[in-house]
Design a protein around this motif. Structure first.
Motif, PDB file in Angstrom:
ATOM      1  N   ASP A 189       7.144  -7.648   7.382  1.00 18.97           N
ATOM      2  CA  ASP A 189       8.206  -7.009   7.876  1.00 18.97           C
ATOM      3  C   ASP A 189       8.380  -5.650   7.599  1.00 18.97           C
ATOM      4  O   ASP A 189       7.551  -5.308   6.627  1.00 18.97           O
ATOM      5  N   HIS A 224       3.630   7.258  -3.879  1.00 15.92           N
ATOM      6  CA  HIS A 224       2.789   5.763  -3.918  1.00 15.92           C
ATOM      7  C   HIS A 224       3.062   5.080  -5.237  1.00 15.92           C
ATOM      8  O   HIS A 224       3.463   3.867  -5.412  1.00 15.92           O
ATOM      9  N   TYR A 248       5.284   1.719  -7.166  1.00 15.44           N
ATOM     10  CA  TYR A 248       4.856   0.522  -7.908  1.00 15.44           C
ATOM     11  C   TYR A 248       5.542   0.231  -9.235  1.00 15.44           C
ATOM     12  O   TYR A 248       5.699  -0.755  -9.815  1.00 15.44           O
ATOM     13  N   SER A 300      -4.552  -0.758  -3.738  1.00 17.52           N
ATOM     14  CA  SER A 300      -5.209   0.641  -4.313  1.00 17.52           C
ATOM     15  C   SER A 300      -4.939  -0.185  -5.578  1.00 17.52           C
ATOM     16  O   SER A 300      -4.834  -1.295  -6.240  1.00 17.52           O
ATOM     17  N   SER A 345      -2.219   2.967   1.700  1.00 21.81           N
ATOM     18  CA  SER A 345      -3.611   3.493   1.343  1.00 21.81           C
ATOM     19  C   SER A 345      -4.433   2.544   1.563  1.00 21.81           C
ATOM     20  O   SER A 345      -5.561   3.118   2.332  1.00 21.81           O
TER      21      SER A 345
END
Ligand code: FMN
Length: 435
Positions: A55, A151, A155, A226, A336
Protein backbone atom coordinates in the motif's frame (compact mmCIF):
# COMPACT_ATOMS: atom_id res chain seq x y z
CA UNK A 1 17.90 -36.57 -0.27
CA UNK A 2 14.59 -35.01 0.77
CA UNK A 3 14.57 -31.38 -0.48
CA UNK A 4 14.11 -28.57 2.01
CA UNK A 5 10.64 -27.09 1.67
CA UNK A 6 10.19 -23.40 1.01
CA UNK A 7 7.34 -20.91 1.55
CA UNK A 8 5.08 -19.17 -0.94
CA UNK A 9 3.42 -15.79 -0.69
CA UNK A 10 1.72 -13.50 -3.20
CA UNK A 11 2.46 -9.81 -3.56
CA UNK A 12 -0.21 -7.45 -4.87
CA UNK A 13 -2.37 -4.52 -3.82
CA UNK A 14 -6.03 -3.51 -3.71
CA UNK A 15 -6.18 -1.93 -7.12
CA UNK A 16 -7.71 -2.28 -10.57
CA UNK A 17 -7.43 -5.66 -12.21
CA UNK A 18 -6.24 -6.12 -15.78
CA UNK A 19 -9.25 -4.43 -17.27
CA UNK A 20 -7.90 -3.99 -20.80
CA UNK A 21 -6.02 -7.24 -21.46
CA UNK A 22 -7.44 -9.92 -23.82
CA UNK A 23 -8.09 -12.16 -20.80
CA UNK A 24 -9.19 -9.44 -18.42
CA UNK A 25 -10.68 -10.27 -15.08
CA UNK A 26 -14.05 -8.65 -15.32
CA UNK A 27 -13.87 -5.04 -16.27
CA UNK A 28 -11.83 -3.05 -13.78
CA UNK A 29 -14.25 -3.06 -10.88
CA UNK A 30 -12.62 -5.02 -8.10
CA UNK A 31 -13.81 -2.62 -5.40
CA UNK A 32 -16.44 -4.90 -3.90
CA UNK A 33 -13.64 -7.32 -2.97
CA UNK A 34 -15.15 -10.34 -4.76
CA UNK A 35 -12.18 -10.70 -7.11
CA UNK A 36 -9.80 -10.82 -4.15
CA UNK A 37 -11.93 -13.35 -2.30
CA UNK A 38 -11.79 -15.67 -5.29
CA UNK A 39 -8.07 -14.94 -5.66
CA UNK A 40 -7.38 -15.90 -2.05
CA UNK A 41 -9.48 -19.06 -2.25
CA UNK A 42 -7.26 -20.17 -5.13
CA UNK A 43 -4.13 -19.36 -3.10
CA UNK A 44 -5.49 -21.29 -0.15
CA UNK A 45 -6.20 -24.28 -2.36
CA UNK A 46 -2.53 -24.09 -3.38
CA UNK A 47 -1.46 -23.83 0.30
CA UNK A 48 0.22 -20.42 0.08
CA UNK A 49 1.53 -19.12 3.40
CA UNK A 50 0.29 -15.60 2.87
CA UNK A 51 -1.39 -13.04 0.65
CA UNK A 52 0.28 -9.67 0.95
CA UNK A 53 -1.35 -6.34 0.15
CA UNK A 54 1.15 -3.59 -0.53
CA UNK A 55 0.00 0.00 0.00
CA UNK A 56 0.89 3.64 -0.50
CA UNK A 57 -0.93 6.78 0.59
CA UNK A 58 -0.89 9.25 -2.28
CA UNK A 59 -1.63 9.98 -5.93
CA UNK A 60 1.90 10.01 -7.39
CA UNK A 61 2.94 13.11 -9.31
CA UNK A 62 6.68 12.63 -9.54
CA UNK A 63 6.74 11.33 -13.13
CA UNK A 64 6.64 14.42 -15.35
CA UNK A 65 5.52 16.58 -12.43
CA UNK A 66 1.87 15.51 -12.62
CA UNK A 67 -0.42 12.50 -12.13
CA UNK A 68 -1.13 11.95 -15.84
CA UNK A 69 0.85 8.74 -16.36
CA UNK A 70 -0.01 7.25 -12.97
CA UNK A 71 -3.73 7.74 -13.59
CA UNK A 72 -3.74 6.83 -17.27
CA UNK A 73 -1.92 3.59 -16.53
CA UNK A 74 -3.61 3.05 -13.14
CA UNK A 75 -0.17 2.68 -11.60
CA UNK A 76 -0.36 2.96 -7.82
CA UNK A 77 -3.76 4.65 -8.13
CA UNK A 78 -6.62 4.12 -7.62
CA UNK A 79 -5.67 1.99 -4.68
CA UNK A 80 -8.03 1.09 -1.85
CA UNK A 81 -7.34 0.52 1.81
CA UNK A 82 -5.99 -3.02 2.35
CA UNK A 83 -7.09 -3.25 5.99
CA UNK A 84 -10.86 -3.70 5.50
CA UNK A 85 -10.14 -5.99 2.55
CA UNK A 86 -8.01 -8.16 4.85
CA UNK A 87 -11.00 -8.50 7.17
CA UNK A 88 -13.27 -9.50 4.29
CA UNK A 89 -10.76 -12.06 3.00
CA UNK A 90 -10.41 -13.45 6.52
CA UNK A 91 -14.10 -14.25 6.62
CA UNK A 92 -13.90 -16.19 3.33
CA UNK A 93 -10.78 -18.25 4.05
CA UNK A 94 -9.61 -20.61 6.79
CA UNK A 95 -5.86 -21.09 6.56
CA UNK A 96 -4.23 -18.45 4.38
CA UNK A 97 -2.23 -15.71 6.11
CA UNK A 98 -3.41 -12.20 5.19
CA UNK A 99 -0.92 -9.35 5.34
CA UNK A 100 -1.93 -5.68 5.08
CA UNK A 101 0.46 -2.78 4.79
CA UNK A 102 0.12 0.04 7.28
CA UNK A 103 2.49 2.97 7.51
CA UNK A 104 4.02 4.31 10.70
CA UNK A 105 3.64 7.70 9.03
CA UNK A 106 -0.13 7.43 8.82
CA UNK A 107 -1.29 5.46 11.83
CA UNK A 108 -1.01 6.36 15.49
CA UNK A 109 0.37 3.28 17.31
CA UNK A 110 -2.77 2.77 19.39
CA UNK A 111 -5.08 2.57 16.36
CA UNK A 112 -2.67 0.31 14.51
CA UNK A 113 -2.45 -2.09 17.45
CA UNK A 114 -6.21 -2.02 17.86
CA UNK A 115 -7.12 -2.75 14.24
CA UNK A 116 -4.42 -5.44 14.06
CA UNK A 117 -5.76 -7.21 17.15
CA UNK A 118 -9.27 -6.98 15.73
CA UNK A 119 -8.36 -8.55 12.38
CA UNK A 120 -6.20 -11.14 14.09
CA UNK A 121 -9.37 -12.20 15.93
CA UNK A 122 -11.52 -12.09 12.80
CA UNK A 123 -9.02 -14.32 10.99
CA UNK A 124 -8.35 -16.73 13.84
CA UNK A 125 -4.69 -15.66 14.08
CA UNK A 126 -3.81 -15.23 10.41
CA UNK A 127 -3.16 -11.51 10.25
CA UNK A 128 0.16 -9.96 9.34
CA UNK A 129 1.27 -6.33 9.28
CA UNK A 130 3.66 -5.15 6.58
CA UNK A 131 5.55 -2.48 8.48
CA UNK A 132 6.38 0.50 6.28
CA UNK A 133 7.46 4.06 6.99
CA UNK A 134 6.28 5.46 3.59
CA UNK A 135 8.74 6.81 1.06
CA UNK A 136 7.08 9.71 -0.70
CA UNK A 137 6.75 13.44 -0.07
CA UNK A 138 3.21 13.32 -1.47
CA UNK A 139 2.25 10.78 1.22
CA UNK A 140 3.80 12.90 3.97
CA UNK A 141 1.82 15.90 2.72
CA UNK A 142 -1.41 13.96 3.28
CA UNK A 143 -0.52 13.72 6.97
CA UNK A 144 0.26 17.31 7.83
CA UNK A 145 3.96 17.32 6.96
CA UNK A 146 5.66 19.49 4.34
CA UNK A 147 7.95 16.73 3.24
CA UNK A 148 8.93 13.18 4.06
CA UNK A 149 11.17 12.86 7.13
CA UNK A 150 14.71 11.84 6.31
CA UNK A 151 15.31 8.13 5.57
CA UNK A 152 17.25 7.09 8.69
CA UNK A 153 15.07 9.18 10.97
CA UNK A 154 12.01 7.32 9.65
CA UNK A 155 13.53 4.06 10.83
CA UNK A 156 14.37 5.56 14.27
CA UNK A 157 10.74 6.64 14.62
CA UNK A 158 9.60 3.21 13.46
CA UNK A 159 11.69 1.47 16.14
CA UNK A 160 9.97 3.56 18.80
CA UNK A 161 6.61 2.86 17.13
CA UNK A 162 7.33 -0.88 17.47
CA UNK A 163 8.17 -0.39 21.11
CA UNK A 164 4.76 1.24 21.73
CA UNK A 165 2.72 -1.37 19.85
CA UNK A 166 4.61 -4.28 21.41
CA UNK A 167 3.90 -2.86 24.85
CA UNK A 168 0.25 -2.36 23.93
CA UNK A 169 -0.04 -5.96 22.72
CA UNK A 170 1.46 -7.07 26.03
CA UNK A 171 -0.76 -4.79 28.12
CA UNK A 172 -3.16 -7.66 28.82
CA UNK A 173 -1.35 -10.31 30.83
CA UNK A 174 -2.01 -13.96 29.98
CA UNK A 175 -5.10 -15.10 31.85
CA UNK A 176 -6.57 -11.60 32.12
CA UNK A 177 -9.90 -12.80 30.74
CA UNK A 178 -11.36 -15.10 33.36
CA UNK A 179 -15.10 -15.13 32.57
CA UNK A 180 -15.86 -16.34 36.08
CA UNK A 181 -19.60 -17.06 36.34
CA UNK A 182 -19.59 -17.20 40.14
CA UNK A 183 -18.30 -13.68 40.58
CA UNK A 184 -19.69 -12.49 37.25
CA UNK A 185 -16.27 -11.19 36.31
CA UNK A 186 -15.26 -10.98 32.68
CA UNK A 187 -11.68 -9.75 33.05
CA UNK A 188 -9.32 -9.33 35.98
CA UNK A 189 -8.51 -5.62 36.12
CA UNK A 190 -5.20 -6.26 37.91
CA UNK A 191 -3.93 -7.95 34.75
CA UNK A 192 -4.79 -5.15 32.34
CA UNK A 193 -2.27 -2.41 32.87
CA UNK A 194 -1.49 1.01 31.37
CA UNK A 195 1.84 1.21 29.58
CA UNK A 196 2.43 4.94 30.24
CA UNK A 197 4.74 5.14 27.26
CA UNK A 198 6.65 8.39 26.83
CA UNK A 199 9.26 8.34 24.13
CA UNK A 200 10.89 10.84 21.83
CA UNK A 201 8.02 10.78 19.32
CA UNK A 202 5.12 8.94 20.89
CA UNK A 203 3.16 9.16 24.08
CA UNK A 204 0.52 6.56 24.84
CA UNK A 205 -1.15 5.60 28.08
CA UNK A 206 -2.69 2.24 27.22
CA UNK A 207 -3.70 -0.43 27.92
CA UNK A 208 -5.08 -1.62 24.60
CA UNK A 209 -8.87 -1.89 24.74
CA UNK A 210 -9.13 -5.06 22.64
CA UNK A 211 -9.05 -8.62 23.93
CA UNK A 212 -5.69 -10.38 23.44
CA UNK A 213 -5.67 -11.83 19.93
CA UNK A 214 -4.85 -15.39 18.86
CA UNK A 215 -1.28 -14.52 17.85
CA UNK A 216 -0.82 -11.96 20.64
CA UNK A 217 0.42 -9.61 17.96
CA UNK A 218 0.18 -9.84 14.18
CA UNK A 219 2.97 -11.51 12.24
CA UNK A 220 5.45 -8.77 11.34
CA UNK A 221 6.46 -8.46 7.70
CA UNK A 222 9.06 -5.95 6.52
CA UNK A 223 11.00 -4.94 3.42
CA UNK A 224 14.02 -2.84 4.34
CA UNK A 225 17.05 -3.15 2.08
CA UNK A 226 19.35 -0.37 3.38
CA UNK A 227 21.66 -0.82 6.34
CA UNK A 228 19.08 0.68 8.71
CA UNK A 229 16.31 -1.25 6.98
CA UNK A 230 18.08 -4.58 7.35
CA UNK A 231 18.69 -3.97 11.03
CA UNK A 232 15.03 -3.09 11.47
CA UNK A 233 13.91 -6.27 9.73
CA UNK A 234 16.44 -8.40 11.60
CA UNK A 235 15.16 -7.06 14.90
CA UNK A 236 11.40 -7.19 14.32
CA UNK A 237 10.33 -9.23 11.29
CA UNK A 238 8.84 -12.71 11.12
CA UNK A 239 9.15 -12.54 7.36
CA UNK A 240 11.09 -10.23 5.05
CA UNK A 241 9.90 -9.43 1.56
CA UNK A 242 12.95 -8.90 -0.56
CA UNK A 243 14.32 -8.27 -4.02
CA UNK A 244 17.83 -9.02 -5.27
CA UNK A 245 19.34 -9.42 -8.70
CA UNK A 246 19.97 -13.14 -9.02
CA UNK A 247 20.69 -16.07 -6.68
CA UNK A 248 24.14 -14.90 -5.51
CA UNK A 249 22.72 -11.53 -4.38
CA UNK A 250 19.70 -13.30 -2.86
CA UNK A 251 22.04 -15.48 -0.81
CA UNK A 252 24.13 -12.48 0.30
CA UNK A 253 21.05 -10.60 1.47
CA UNK A 254 19.66 -13.56 3.37
CA UNK A 255 22.98 -14.39 5.00
CA UNK A 256 23.35 -10.76 6.01
CA UNK A 257 19.95 -10.40 7.69
CA UNK A 258 20.43 -13.74 9.41
CA UNK A 259 23.75 -12.53 10.83
CA UNK A 260 22.10 -9.33 11.99
CA UNK A 261 19.24 -11.30 13.61
CA UNK A 262 21.76 -13.40 15.57
CA UNK A 263 23.42 -10.17 16.69
CA UNK A 264 20.05 -9.07 18.15
CA UNK A 265 19.80 -12.37 20.02
CA UNK A 266 17.21 -13.88 17.68
CA UNK A 267 17.20 -17.31 16.11
CA UNK A 268 17.81 -16.56 12.39
CA UNK A 269 15.48 -19.42 11.48
CA UNK A 270 12.61 -17.40 12.95
CA UNK A 271 12.83 -14.98 9.99
CA UNK A 272 11.63 -16.17 6.60
CA UNK A 273 13.03 -14.22 3.66
CA UNK A 274 10.66 -14.37 0.69
CA UNK A 275 11.89 -13.06 -2.66
CA UNK A 276 9.74 -11.33 -5.24
CA UNK A 277 9.48 -13.66 -8.20
CA UNK A 278 7.53 -13.24 -11.43
CA UNK A 279 7.71 -16.33 -13.62
CA UNK A 280 6.29 -16.30 -17.13
CA UNK A 281 4.83 -19.63 -18.20
CA UNK A 282 3.41 -21.41 -21.22
CA UNK A 283 2.47 -24.96 -22.17
CA UNK A 284 5.76 -25.14 -24.03
CA UNK A 285 8.96 -23.22 -23.47
CA UNK A 286 8.56 -21.50 -26.84
CA UNK A 287 5.07 -20.34 -25.89
CA UNK A 288 6.38 -18.97 -22.58
CA UNK A 289 9.05 -16.92 -24.38
CA UNK A 290 6.37 -15.60 -26.73
CA UNK A 291 4.23 -14.49 -23.78
CA UNK A 292 7.32 -12.91 -22.25
CA UNK A 293 8.21 -11.05 -25.42
CA UNK A 294 4.68 -9.83 -25.94
CA UNK A 295 4.40 -8.58 -22.36
CA UNK A 296 7.69 -6.75 -22.41
CA UNK A 297 7.27 -5.16 -25.81
CA UNK A 298 4.09 -3.32 -24.83
CA UNK A 299 4.38 0.40 -24.29
CA UNK A 300 2.32 0.11 -21.13
CA UNK A 301 4.85 -2.28 -19.58
CA UNK A 302 7.63 0.32 -19.72
CA UNK A 303 5.35 3.19 -18.75
CA UNK A 304 3.96 1.43 -15.71
CA UNK A 305 7.46 0.49 -14.55
CA UNK A 306 8.66 4.08 -14.84
CA UNK A 307 5.55 5.44 -13.16
CA UNK A 308 6.11 3.01 -10.29
CA UNK A 309 9.80 3.84 -9.93
CA UNK A 310 9.05 7.58 -9.97
CA UNK A 311 6.32 7.06 -7.40
CA UNK A 312 8.46 5.21 -4.86
CA UNK A 313 11.62 7.31 -5.28
CA UNK A 314 10.25 10.84 -5.98
CA UNK A 315 12.59 10.91 -9.00
CA UNK A 316 11.21 12.14 -12.32
CA UNK A 317 12.15 9.29 -14.67
CA UNK A 318 10.63 11.16 -17.66
CA UNK A 319 13.88 13.16 -17.76
CA UNK A 320 16.09 10.22 -18.72
CA UNK A 321 16.87 8.80 -22.14
CA UNK A 322 15.77 5.22 -22.73
CA UNK A 323 19.03 4.57 -24.54
CA UNK A 324 21.41 5.60 -21.77
CA UNK A 325 22.30 4.36 -18.29
CA UNK A 326 20.87 6.29 -15.36
CA UNK A 327 23.17 8.94 -13.81
CA UNK A 328 25.29 7.29 -11.12
CA UNK A 329 24.69 10.11 -8.63
CA UNK A 330 20.95 9.47 -8.48
CA UNK A 331 19.73 9.26 -4.87
CA UNK A 332 16.40 9.09 -3.11
CA UNK A 333 14.93 9.74 0.29
CA UNK A 334 12.34 7.08 -0.63
CA UNK A 335 12.97 3.41 -1.44
CA UNK A 336 16.76 3.45 -1.65
CA UNK A 337 17.34 -0.27 -2.09
CA UNK A 338 14.68 -0.51 -4.81
CA UNK A 339 16.40 2.34 -6.67
CA UNK A 340 19.84 0.71 -6.44
CA UNK A 341 18.51 -2.61 -7.60
CA UNK A 342 16.60 -1.07 -10.48
CA UNK A 343 19.37 1.30 -11.63
CA UNK A 344 22.22 -1.26 -11.51
CA UNK A 345 24.65 1.67 -11.26
CA UNK A 346 27.93 1.07 -13.06
CA UNK A 347 26.54 -1.73 -15.24
CA UNK A 348 26.32 0.57 -18.29
CA UNK A 349 22.88 -0.85 -19.09
CA UNK A 350 20.49 1.62 -20.76
CA UNK A 351 17.18 2.46 -19.09
CA UNK A 352 15.29 0.38 -21.68
CA UNK A 353 17.22 -2.71 -20.54
CA UNK A 354 16.83 -1.90 -16.84
CA UNK A 355 13.05 -1.81 -17.27
CA UNK A 356 13.08 -5.28 -18.83
CA UNK A 357 15.30 -6.71 -16.13
CA UNK A 358 13.14 -5.25 -13.36
CA UNK A 359 10.30 -7.50 -14.52
CA UNK A 360 11.67 -10.67 -12.98
CA UNK A 361 11.59 -9.77 -9.30
CA UNK A 362 14.70 -11.57 -8.15
CA UNK A 363 15.58 -14.11 -10.84
CA UNK A 364 14.46 -14.62 -14.42
CA UNK A 365 12.18 -17.63 -15.02
CA UNK A 366 10.47 -18.27 -18.35
CA UNK A 367 9.29 -21.76 -19.29
CA UNK A 368 6.81 -24.52 -18.61
CA UNK A 369 5.52 -24.99 -15.05
CA UNK A 370 7.91 -27.93 -14.67
CA UNK A 371 10.89 -25.92 -15.87
CA UNK A 372 10.06 -23.01 -13.57
CA UNK A 373 9.52 -25.36 -10.61
CA UNK A 374 12.88 -26.99 -11.29
CA UNK A 375 14.55 -23.58 -11.41
CA UNK A 376 12.91 -22.43 -8.17
CA UNK A 377 14.22 -25.55 -6.43
CA UNK A 378 17.73 -24.89 -7.74
CA UNK A 379 17.63 -21.24 -6.67
CA UNK A 380 16.47 -22.12 -3.16
CA UNK A 381 19.15 -24.80 -2.88
CA UNK A 382 21.75 -22.14 -3.69
CA UNK A 383 20.25 -19.37 -1.54
CA UNK A 384 19.45 -21.57 1.47
CA UNK A 385 15.78 -20.50 1.81
CA UNK A 386 13.16 -19.36 2.55
CA UNK A 387 10.77 -18.90 -0.34
CA UNK A 388 9.18 -16.74 -3.02
CA UNK A 389 6.62 -14.00 -3.20
CA UNK A 390 4.82 -14.27 -6.52
CA UNK A 391 3.96 -11.07 -8.35
CA UNK A 392 2.43 -10.67 -11.80
CA UNK A 393 5.34 -9.92 -14.16
CA UNK A 394 3.63 -7.39 -16.38
CA UNK A 395 0.64 -5.60 -15.01
CA UNK A 396 -1.89 -6.21 -12.28
CA UNK A 397 -3.44 -9.40 -11.05
CA UNK A 398 -5.67 -11.38 -13.37
CA UNK A 399 -7.37 -14.74 -13.01
CA UNK A 400 -5.48 -16.34 -15.83
CA UNK A 401 -2.09 -15.72 -14.22
CA UNK A 402 -3.35 -16.64 -10.76
CA UNK A 403 -4.52 -20.05 -12.00
CA UNK A 404 -1.34 -20.64 -13.98
CA UNK A 405 0.46 -20.40 -10.66
CA UNK A 406 -2.02 -22.25 -8.45
CA UNK A 407 -2.90 -24.98 -10.93
CA UNK A 408 0.29 -25.30 -12.96
CA UNK A 409 3.33 -24.16 -11.03
CA UNK A 410 2.31 -25.15 -7.50
CA UNK A 411 1.43 -28.77 -8.41
CA UNK A 412 4.82 -29.02 -10.18
CA UNK A 413 6.51 -27.75 -7.00
CA UNK A 414 4.45 -30.12 -4.86
CA UNK A 415 5.42 -33.11 -7.02
CA UNK A 416 9.04 -32.25 -6.24
CA UNK A 417 8.33 -32.02 -2.50
CA UNK A 418 9.38 -28.35 -2.50
CA UNK A 419 6.28 -26.69 -1.03
CA UNK A 420 3.53 -27.56 1.40
CA UNK A 421 0.57 -29.71 0.38
CA UNK A 422 -1.45 -28.95 3.51
CA UNK A 423 -1.72 -26.52 6.38
CA UNK A 424 -0.97 -28.03 9.75
CA UNK A 425 -0.95 -24.94 11.98
CA UNK A 426 -3.74 -22.50 12.84
CA UNK A 427 -1.85 -19.19 12.87
CA UNK A 428 0.27 -17.36 10.32
CA UNK A 429 3.34 -17.17 12.56
CA UNK A 430 3.20 -20.90 13.26
CA UNK A 431 2.71 -21.62 9.56
CA UNK A 432 5.84 -19.60 8.80
CA UNK A 433 7.79 -21.43 11.48
CA UNK A 434 6.72 -24.89 10.36
CA UNK A 435 9.85 -25.31 8.24
C1 FMN B 1 9.18 -5.91 -1.98
C2 FMN B 1 8.95 -4.57 -1.35
C3 FMN B 1 7.67 -4.20 -0.97
C4 FMN B 1 7.42 -2.98 -0.38
N1 FMN B 1 6.16 -2.62 -0.08
C5 FMN B 1 5.91 -1.37 0.39
C6 FMN B 1 4.59 -0.92 0.62
O1 FMN B 1 3.62 -1.64 0.44
N2 FMN B 1 4.41 0.36 1.03
C7 FMN B 1 5.44 1.20 1.27
O2 FMN B 1 5.21 2.35 1.67
N3 FMN B 1 6.72 0.78 1.10
C8 FMN B 1 6.96 -0.46 0.65
N4 FMN B 1 8.24 -0.87 0.45
C9 FMN B 1 9.31 0.01 0.88
C10 FMN B 1 9.96 -0.51 2.15
O3 FMN B 1 9.04 -0.66 3.19
C11 FMN B 1 11.05 0.44 2.61
O4 FMN B 1 10.50 1.63 3.10
C12 FMN B 1 11.90 0.80 1.46
O5 FMN B 1 12.40 -0.38 0.88
C13 FMN B 1 13.01 1.73 1.89
O6 FMN B 1 13.81 1.08 2.77
P1 FMN B 1 15.31 0.85 2.46
O7 FMN B 1 15.84 2.19 2.10
O8 FMN B 1 15.79 0.28 3.75
O9 FMN B 1 15.36 -0.12 1.32
C14 FMN B 1 8.50 -2.09 -0.16
C15 FMN B 1 9.79 -2.46 -0.53
C16 FMN B 1 10.03 -3.68 -1.14
C17 FMN B 1 11.42 -4.03 -1.54
Amino acid sequence: MIPKKFHLGWFTNFTVDEWHEPFASGGGSPWDGQFYIEFCKALERACFDYFMLEDTLMVPESYGGNAELALRRASQVPKHDPVPLAAVIASHTKHLGIVATMSTLGYPPFLLARVSATIDHLSGGRFGWNIVTSGEDAAAQNFGLDKLPEHDLRYDVAHEFMDVVNQLFASWEPGAIIMDRDTETYADYTKVMPINFEGQWFKCRGPLNTAPSPQGRPAYIQAGGSDKGRDFAAKHADSIIATANGPAAMKDFRDDVRRRAAKFGRNPDDIKVLYLFSPVMGETEAEAWMVNERGMSQQRFAERRLALMSGITDIDFSKFSMDEPLPVDLTTNGESHSLKRFAQFGSGKPLRQLIKEAKSGSAEAVGTPDQVAQKMGEIMAEVGGDGFLIRNPFHNSNRRYIYEITDGLVPALQRRGLVRTEYTKPTLRETLLEF
